[in-house]
Design an enzyme around this catalytic site. Structure first.
Site, PDB file in Angstrom:
ATOM      1  N   ARG A 214      31.380  17.851 -46.904  1.00  0.00           N
ATOM      2  CA  ARG A 214      31.112  16.571 -46.645  1.00  0.00           C
ATOM      3  C   ARG A 214      29.984  16.256 -47.480  1.00  0.00           C
ATOM      4  O   ARG A 214      28.602  17.084 -47.320  1.00  0.00           O
ATOM      5  CB  ARG A 214      31.133  16.760 -45.029  1.00  0.00           C
ATOM      6  N   LEU A 215      29.445  15.747 -48.196  1.00  0.00           N
ATOM      7  CA  LEU A 215      28.042  14.796 -48.537  1.00  0.00           C
ATOM      8  C   LEU A 215      28.094  13.201 -47.521  1.00  0.00           C
ATOM      9  O   LEU A 215      28.834  12.545 -47.720  1.00  0.00           O
ATOM     10  CB  LEU A 215      28.630  14.357 -50.402  1.00  0.00           C
ATOM     11  N   SER A 217      25.381  10.459 -46.627  1.00  0.00           N
ATOM     12  CA  SER A 217      23.990  10.336 -46.653  1.00  0.00           C
ATOM     13  C   SER A 217      23.104   9.604 -45.875  1.00  0.00           C
ATOM     14  O   SER A 217      23.517   9.101 -44.574  1.00  0.00           O
ATOM     15  CB  SER A 217      24.663   9.215 -48.044  1.00  0.00           C
ATOM     16  N   ALA A 218      22.085   9.955 -45.388  1.00  0.00           N
ATOM     17  CA  ALA A 218      20.406   9.973 -44.374  1.00  0.00           C
ATOM     18  C   ALA A 218      20.963   8.833 -44.313  1.00  0.00           C
ATOM     19  O   ALA A 218      20.994   7.506 -44.604  1.00  0.00           O
ATOM     20  CB  ALA A 218      19.501  10.261 -44.915  1.00  0.00           C
ATOM     21  N   CYS A 230      27.194   1.730 -37.362  1.00  0.00           N
ATOM     22  CA  CYS A 230      27.483   2.332 -38.275  1.00  0.00           C
ATOM     23  C   CYS A 230      29.120   3.355 -37.427  1.00  0.00           C
ATOM     24  O   CYS A 230      28.269   3.592 -37.100  1.00  0.00           O
ATOM     25  CB  CYS A 230      26.820   2.363 -39.208  1.00  0.00           C
ATOM     26  N   CYS A 232      28.271   6.208 -39.047  1.00  0.00           N
ATOM     27  CA  CYS A 232      27.287   7.503 -39.811  1.00  0.00           C
ATOM     28  C   CYS A 232      27.125   8.474 -39.016  1.00  0.00           C
ATOM     29  O   CYS A 232      26.818   9.923 -39.038  1.00  0.00           O
ATOM     30  CB  CYS A 232      25.771   7.299 -40.682  1.00  0.00           C
ATOM     31  N   ASP A 291      27.040   0.157 -53.848  1.00  0.00           N
ATOM     32  CA  ASP A 291      26.450   1.231 -53.593  1.00  0.00           C
ATOM     33  C   ASP A 291      25.832   1.817 -54.965  1.00  0.00           C
ATOM     34  O   ASP A 291      26.437   1.746 -55.781  1.00  0.00           O
ATOM     35  CB  ASP A 291      27.865   2.002 -52.817  1.00  0.00           C
ATOM     36  N   ARG A 293      24.021   4.037 -54.570  1.00  0.00           N
ATOM     37  CA  ARG A 293      24.222   6.575 -54.648  1.00  0.00           C
ATOM     38  C   ARG A 293      24.730   6.555 -55.699  1.00  0.00           C
ATOM     39  O   ARG A 293      25.834   6.345 -56.755  1.00  0.00           O
ATOM     40  CB  ARG A 293      24.640   6.588 -53.378  1.00  0.00           C
ATOM     41  N   THR A 314      35.621  13.625 -45.931  1.00  0.00           N
ATOM     42  CA  THR A 314      35.921  11.655 -46.896  1.00  0.00           C
ATOM     43  C   THR A 314      36.529  10.829 -47.185  1.00  0.00           C
ATOM     44  O   THR A 314      37.844  10.507 -46.577  1.00  0.00           O
ATOM     45  CB  THR A 314      35.165  11.551 -48.169  1.00  0.00           C
ATOM     46  N   LYS A 319      33.783   9.724 -53.740  1.00  0.00           N
ATOM     47  CA  LYS A 319      33.243  10.555 -53.951  1.00  0.00           C
ATOM     48  C   LYS A 319      33.723  11.455 -54.348  1.00  0.00           C
ATOM     49  O   LYS A 319      33.766  12.326 -55.491  1.00  0.00           O
ATOM     50  CB  LYS A 319      32.855  11.291 -52.311  1.00  0.00           C
TER      51      LYS A 319
END
Length: 359
Positions: A214-215, A217-218, A230, A232, A291, A293, A314, A319
């Site tokens: 899993r990638l 994002s903070a 969200c 997240c 985005d 990132r 994801t 990604k």
């Protein structure tokens, strides 16, 4: 020991200088430009830069579109500073917070012709500094270049920023987790002085087989505070739970808050959402892309850990494409549809409709 700074070190200094309101010098083909970040511009330094000539404010094409300014340089617009304009005017052009309450008077006429490399470099350095992507620039004579300021070749800086940073492992240690006592945290630090990133390894995945990965994002608000705006936090905990259930996996915790724009700009985007804009529109009004990132980081960290194949958890096809383009074979997409609630339903629908997420 050499006292001459490397390009990475000069760029790191430039990021810090812009955040503090200090000017930097960007050079292009023998021409030199003094640049200051719009967000951190003070009245004294505005007066000083105006004494050197007529500055221009460099804005991204996204922000220029909101202000009805023509981006003749494709990705940016260069707008001459009107006579008598103060720091409040500059900040109002850069920051959309009061766009609706105080609509900008126009038209804003953009410059055209000549190189925009220094202006482009200034914008990208502002993005790297996690401040608003807008800068004030004025050309200065070679003899007027302040010796104390950070100096960068604009083309070299842009080329370096476009490349993914190189990471080195710092330390790893066993960290028993609620989902698995066989947890280990790896810390990676980039050579360019940027933010550290982390890998949470569950169990001992076979490096010869596709790893459940899993990638992530903070997300300070979602991961730590339990924000309902969200998905997240539920994604973070859901991914770790599945890895714990399978007995192995790798979660990459990438410090790319707010889709790469930083927490302060993310809060600015939230404020715009309260005014009625969706998540993509808010980013555009701030001057950012949907985005920002860089998922090349995830591919590099997986390779550093010894993996070449992944079962990627994801909902974001980008990604998968980015990993595949950077040497990681994605053998399977593992859906991660969790965390939907009445307060984030519109946000998730926007991500699906405008950003292609599979929700």
């Amino acid at each position: 020991m050499s006292l001459i700074l490397t390009l990475d070190e000069e760029i790191a200094r430039a990021r810090a200088d812009l955040r503090m309101g200090v000017g930097i010098v960007l050079s292009d083909a023998g021409r030199h430009f003094l640049a200051l970040a719009a967000e951190t511009l003070g009245a004294d330094r505005l007066s000083a830069i105006c004494a050197l000539g007529r500055p221009v404010i460099a804005l991204t094409a996204r922000r220029a579109a909101t202000l009805k300014a023509v981006p003749y340089d494709a990705d940016l617009a260069r707008i001459p500073l009107p006579p008598g304009a103060g720091p409040d005017w500059v900040k109002a052009v850069a920051d959309p917070a009061d766009d609706l309450r105080k609509p900008m008077k126009g038209p804003l006429k953009s410059e055209r012709g000549g190189s925009a490399l220094p202006h482009r470099a200034a914008i990208h350095l502002c993005k790297a500094a996690r401040i608003l992507p807008a800068a004030l620039l004025v050309e200065i004579a070679p003899g007027d270049v302040p010796a104390a300021l950070t100096r960068l070749d604009a083309a070299a800086a842009l080329a370096r920023i476009a490349r993914a940073p190189v990471f080195g492992p710092v330390i790893s240690a066993r960290v028993p987790l609620a989902v698995s006592e066989a947890g280990r945290v790896h810390v990676f630090r980039p050579e360019d002085g940027g933010e550290e990133h982390y890998a949470v390894e569950i169990g001992t995945p076979d490096r010869a087989r596709p790893v459940l990965a899993r990638l992530h994002s903070a997300c300070f608000t979602g991961d730590l505070l339990g924000s309902l705006k969200c998905d997240c936090g539920p994604q973070l905990r859901g991914a770790l739970a599945q890895m714990g259930a399978e007995g192995e996996g790798v979660l990459l915790y990438l410090n790319q808050e707010g889709r790469g724009i930083g927490l302060a700009n993310k809060m600015r985007a939230y404020s715009l959402q309260d005014q009625g804009f969706d998540t993509v529109e808010a980013n555009h009004r701030l001057g950012f892309e949907d985005d920002e990132r860089d998922f090349r980081l995830g591919a590099q960290l997986l390779r550093t850990l010894g993996f070449s194949k992944a079962r990627l958890m994801t909902n974001n096809p980008n990604k998968m494409k980015m990993l595949a383009a950077n040497g990681i074979e994605v053998t399977e997409r593992v859906a991660l549809k969790v965390g939907r609630n009445p307060l984030n339903a519109a946000y998730l629908d926007t991500k699906a409709a405008k950003s292609g997420h599979l929700l």
